[in-house]
Design an enzyme around this catalytic site. Sequence first.
Site: not given
Length: 319
Positions: A143-145, A246
């Site tokens: 997962l993205d930060r 996103r």
Amino acid sequence: MSEKNDLQVTYVTINEDHLGQRIDNFLITHLKGVPKSAIYKLLRKGEVRVNKKRIKPVYKLQLEDVLRIAPIRVAEREEFVPSKLDKVTRLENDIIFEDKYLIVINKPSGMAVHGGSGLSYGLIEALRVLRPEERSLELVHRLDRDTSGCLLIAKRRSVLTALHEQLREKTMEKNYWALVDGQWDSKTKNVTEGLRKNTLKSGERVVRVDNTEGKPSHTRFKVLERFNECSLVQASPVTGRTHQIRVHTQCKGHPIACDDKYGDEEFDNSMRKTGLNRLFLHAHDLTFYHPKNETTMRVEAPLDKALANCLIKLRANKT
């Protein structure tokens, strides 16, 4: 896998979890903290033997193989992940499900999944401190930060391999919740724009829509709730490209709230008035086939206070 120490020599007996794994990859995981160069040197000098014989790094482990590993200093994990750090110990409360094969954790926003790029540690390194007896903890996906929510970690290599196959075959279902600018068109159920990674002069990595040279990408969307100036949508990625959700929301004119890379400043400022101070992207639920229990599991991660309070305020102001 059984293990015993004879003075400082380690003996490891291979079980089905490591069957077929290359010896170099096994040692990289088993001897955490030892540089790869040192591991290849051990193999080259014959200081790691299988069934009393020298082997090459490409050797694939067999059931009941006995490894003899010469004494070697393993760097203590606590040297780079403080075991008593609040951020690390709080992860215990974020575990949604755990058995002897895997962990599902509700990853906090702001924590990277692994160390690197200037970070001394990430979530996987922290979990290895919390579970020192688990020698084979590995991320199943990422997962993205700044994204929170369901993250799957395997405790055994056989489980990791089986779950990776589900990802490749697209039989694992991942649903994210995102708060996006404007009113999402209910007819826009599939976004398939190709995505291409770009690196700016500053070194920052961004992803752009590129239907000519970009990688094929697919996200399914569904509207969950509408507010005055935004929509809560469910995004279900079919492919797993970097920043996919996103960029797919942005390219349709509906960037995600408080996205510092692909967002809209005016919309972000409006959402910050609700107290939102983070990217509103959350891996809400995960459905997969448990490779050992042979059952289909669905796990759900609750929203953190920042996201939950934002929705409460938006509902209160709804006209």
